[in-house]
Write a protein that holds these residues in place. Sequence first.
Motif, PDB file in Angstrom:
ATOM      1  N   ASN A 242      34.292  46.389  39.019  1.00 29.92           N
ATOM      2  CA  ASN A 242      34.849  45.267  39.780  1.00 29.92           C
ATOM      3  C   ASN A 242      33.812  44.683  40.737  1.00 29.92           C
ATOM      4  N   ILE A 243      33.056  45.554  41.395  1.00 32.20           N
ATOM      5  CA  ILE A 243      32.018  45.098  42.329  1.00 32.20           C
ATOM      6  C   ILE A 243      30.938  44.322  41.586  1.00 32.20           C
ATOM      7  N   ILE A 244      30.509  44.847  40.444  1.00 29.70           N
ATOM      8  CA  ILE A 244      29.463  44.188  39.656  1.00 29.70           C
ATOM      9  C   ILE A 244      29.927  42.812  39.192  1.00 29.70           C
ATOM     10  N   ALA A 245      31.191  42.704  38.779  1.00 30.23           N
ATOM     11  CA  ALA A 245      31.734  41.404  38.391  1.00 30.23           C
ATOM     12  C   ALA A 245      31.693  40.432  39.569  1.00 30.23           C
ATOM     13  N   GLN A 246      31.989  40.915  40.774  1.00 32.52           N
ATOM     14  CA  GLN A 246      31.959  40.064  41.959  1.00 32.52           C
ATOM     15  C   GLN A 246      30.533  39.618  42.298  1.00 32.52           C
ATOM     16  N   ILE A 247      29.569  40.520  42.126  1.00 29.94           N
ATOM     17  CA  ILE A 247      28.168  40.173  42.383  1.00 29.94           C
ATOM     18  C   ILE A 247      27.726  39.056  41.442  1.00 29.94           C
ATOM     19  N   VAL A 248      28.061  39.207  40.156  1.00 25.88           N
ATOM     20  CA  VAL A 248      27.678  38.203  39.157  1.00 25.88           C
ATOM     21  C   VAL A 248      28.378  36.882  39.441  1.00 25.88           C
ATOM     22  N   ARG A 249      29.654  36.936  39.743  1.00 29.62           N
ATOM     23  CA  ARG A 249      30.405  35.708  40.018  1.00 29.62           C
ATOM     24  C   ARG A 249      29.861  34.984  41.249  1.00 29.62           C
ATOM     25  N   THR A 250      29.547  35.724  42.304  1.00 28.16           N
ATOM     26  CA  THR A 250      29.023  35.115  43.524  1.00 28.16           C
ATOM     27  C   THR A 250      27.759  34.324  43.233  1.00 28.16           C
ATOM     28  N   CYS A 251      26.917  34.867  42.357  1.00 25.28           N
ATOM     29  CA  CYS A 251      25.648  34.202  42.051  1.00 25.28           C
ATOM     30  C   CYS A 251      25.831  33.041  41.091  1.00 25.28           C
ATOM     31  N   ILE A 252      26.449  33.276  39.914  1.00 26.13           N
ATOM     32  CA  ILE A 252      26.409  32.246  38.878  1.00 26.13           C
ATOM     33  C   ILE A 252      27.498  31.184  39.023  1.00 26.13           C
ATOM     34  N   GLU A 253      28.576  31.487  39.730  1.00 27.13           N
ATOM     35  CA  GLU A 253      29.592  30.448  39.962  1.00 27.13           C
ATOM     36  C   GLU A 253      29.436  29.804  41.332  1.00 27.13           C
ATOM     37  N   LEU A 254      29.309  30.635  42.381  1.00 28.30           N
ATOM     38  CA  LEU A 254      29.269  30.107  43.735  1.00 28.30           C
ATOM     39  C   LEU A 254      27.853  29.818  44.216  1.00 28.30           C
ATOM     40  N   LYS A 255      26.856  30.252  43.436  1.00 25.63           N
ATOM     41  CA  LYS A 255      25.445  29.937  43.705  1.00 25.63           C
ATOM     42  C   LYS A 255      24.984  30.481  45.051  1.00 25.63           C
ATOM     43  N   VAL A 256      25.398  31.712  45.345  1.00 30.21           N
ATOM     44  CA  VAL A 256      24.976  32.410  46.560  1.00 30.21           C
ATOM     45  C   VAL A 256      24.503  33.801  46.163  1.00 30.21           C
ATOM     46  N   ILE A 257      23.368  34.225  46.721  1.00 31.99           N
ATOM     47  CA  ILE A 257      22.891  35.588  46.501  1.00 31.99           C
ATOM     48  C   ILE A 257      23.006  36.355  47.810  1.00 31.99           C
ATOM     49  N   HIS A 258      23.769  37.420  47.793  1.00 31.13           N
ATOM     50  CA  HIS A 258      23.920  38.312  48.939  1.00 31.13           C
ATOM     51  C   HIS A 258      22.688  39.203  48.975  1.00 31.13           C
ATOM     52  N   LEU A 259      21.964  39.184  50.092  1.00 32.05           N
ATOM     53  CA  LEU A 259      20.686  39.893  50.165  1.00 32.05           C
ATOM     54  C   LEU A 259      20.726  41.097  51.091  1.00 32.05           C
ATOM     55  N   ASP A 260      21.935  41.587  51.354  1.00 32.02           N
ATOM     56  CA  ASP A 260      22.087  42.814  52.150  1.00 32.02           C
ATOM     57  C   ASP A 260      23.213  43.657  51.550  1.00 32.02           C
ATOM     58  N   LEU A 261      23.229  43.718  50.216  1.00 21.41           N
ATOM     59  CA  LEU A 261      24.384  44.292  49.531  1.00 21.41           C
ATOM     60  C   LEU A 261      24.191  45.794  49.264  1.00 21.41           C
ATOM     61  N   HIS A 262      24.056  46.560  50.345  1.00 24.60           N
ATOM     62  CA  HIS A 262      24.063  48.017  50.187  1.00 24.60           C
ATOM     63  C   HIS A 262      25.510  48.482  50.042  1.00 24.60           C
ATOM     64  N   SER A 263      25.691  49.735  49.711  1.00 23.92           N
ATOM     65  CA  SER A 263      27.031  50.219  49.347  1.00 23.92           C
ATOM     66  C   SER A 263      27.998  50.290  50.526  1.00 23.92           C
ATOM     67  N   GLN A 264      27.500  50.072  51.760  1.00 22.34           N
ATOM     68  CA  GLN A 264      28.408  50.029  52.905  1.00 22.34           C
ATOM     69  C   GLN A 264      28.843  48.605  53.230  1.00 22.34           C
ATOM     70  N   ASN A 265      28.365  47.635  52.457  1.00 19.38           N
ATOM     71  CA  ASN A 265      28.823  46.259  52.627  1.00 19.38           C
ATOM     72  C   ASN A 265      29.800  45.847  51.531  1.00 19.38           C
ATOM     73  N   VAL A 266      30.428  46.837  50.918  1.00 13.35           N
ATOM     74  CA  VAL A 266      31.517  46.597  49.969  1.00 13.35           C
ATOM     75  C   VAL A 266      32.707  47.429  50.416  1.00 13.35           C
ATOM     76  N   MET A 267      33.845  46.763  50.609  1.00 15.16           N
ATOM     77  CA  MET A 267      35.059  47.465  51.016  1.00 15.16           C
ATOM     78  C   MET A 267      35.904  47.780  49.786  1.00 15.16           C
ATOM     79  N   VAL A 268      36.432  49.007  49.725  1.00 19.33           N
ATOM     80  CA  VAL A 268      37.265  49.467  48.616  1.00 19.33           C
ATOM     81  C   VAL A 268      38.647  49.808  49.166  1.00 19.33           C
ATOM     82  N   TYR A 269      39.691  49.393  48.450  1.00 17.41           N
ATOM     83  CA  TYR A 269      41.037  49.645  48.946  1.00 17.41           C
ATOM     84  C   TYR A 269      42.014  49.776  47.778  1.00 17.41           C
ATOM     85  N   LEU A 270      43.136  50.400  48.070  1.00 13.35           N
ATOM     86  CA  LEU A 270      44.175  50.619  47.072  1.00 13.35           C
ATOM     87  C   LEU A 270      45.217  49.516  47.172  1.00 13.35           C
TER      88      LEU A 270
END
Length: 448
Positions: A242-270
């Motif tokens: 799910n995270i990888i899909a969001q990374i790809v979507r952010t870049c190729i659809e929204l044309k933004v590259i997140h340049l501080d995307l370490h694993s503590q900058n992704v929130m996971v929830y149920l």
Amino acid sequence: MTQDGGVVLNSSLYTRGDNHGIKPIYDMLDLTETRVTLLTANSLNGIMFKVDIGDDIVSYPYLDLLPGAQRFSVDVKSFIIKIVVVSTRESDRLGPLVFGNLNLVGDQTIIKKEAVSPENFKKESIIQDGIWIKSVAGSRPAICPSVAYASILTDDVSDKLLVKLRNKLDPRNNDAKIAIAYLAETIYNKRDEVYYHHRKLGILLMPTIPDARTFYQFRHDHPNDPTTPEIVQEVVRGVAANIIAQIVRTCIELKVIHLDLHSQNVMVYLDGDIMKSKIIDFGRASILDSGSTDAYFNEKEKAEILEEIADMYAEVSEINIAQNDQEKIDFMRKTLGYITDLEKHAYQKAHSGRPAGHYQSQWTKKYIDYDDIMLSAFNKLPSMMLVNIDRGEGISYSTINGKHPHRLDFPPDAGGKPKKFNKSKKGNKTKKANKSKKSKKSKKSKTL
């Protein structure tokens, strides 16, 4: 599907004069049962705290959208507060943030910190809210939380906020107390007993979800944690997809590259019985269609990247129609590799003193070779991206803009009032897939 994650201030509780103020945050922190925890301190810019509002509240200051409707009436009970040091002095050097042990801060005890300019802090707030608006239009899943409030604070307001946050900490959480003391010392010169004239604290408030955790914490949680399903490899791999899909979507659809995307900058929830994720902290990001050079890419580089990602966007539709699993796997592997290579280049350019080969999304390398993760990530993209909003599919931009006004409160010297968000028009899938490179080059850039 329903819109996900936008909030408005409860107009029945706050008059017009209170709308762009910190009073709602104070009110939440004054509740007896409200609790504050340190969420992450690893980012180069800023420290994030999580605020869970107590059950002793009568009326909630912020409201979320009612599922299946266009009315904000759902109480928001949990927030992320990001606090950064904002400096008007170029190349202002901050001391490192030093912790005594490895705990919530991840694998580091000494963390380098940098101040941001007022312009860049405002830019981060607008980028994040713009990404949220674009991502949820058409009733699609949100990539990131919306911005509930953002402002550069005066010294007295900063002091009061830090005191309120500290009073709501678990007294045993020494790391969080160290983080708050660090923020206080960045704006106040103890030796001369004066505030630094060039530094202020900036605050960005965003909604989160109760029991959300960073992906770093999620991977290290105990298997019997009652707030998550059993942390088995299949669950972790599903969240990674799910995270990888969001990374790809952010870049190729929204044309933004997140340049501080370490694993503590992704929130996971149920959510029900499904683990979901959202990306946070856009303090270091590049808007590819801005039409201007930034710290990471020049205009020529951005134009070349835009050509590549336009082809990738068209491929999503073509591969999805063909239903070829191997093509899906190869596409995700190639695209994720391309995005991480861009980040690596940008990271080294902006931070030449860091170790060679290091980049923030390095943790994704652990998953890129798994066919099942790449296939699952691709299969999430069509519902995220291939929705024709102009034809009335799902919630519209006008509804979002009407129901979710910006809550950005910046003084004139920080760039003035934020511009109204404008949607970028897209043609239908067929036209997009058949565009020539020539037309892509001549297409005017748009900003968030």
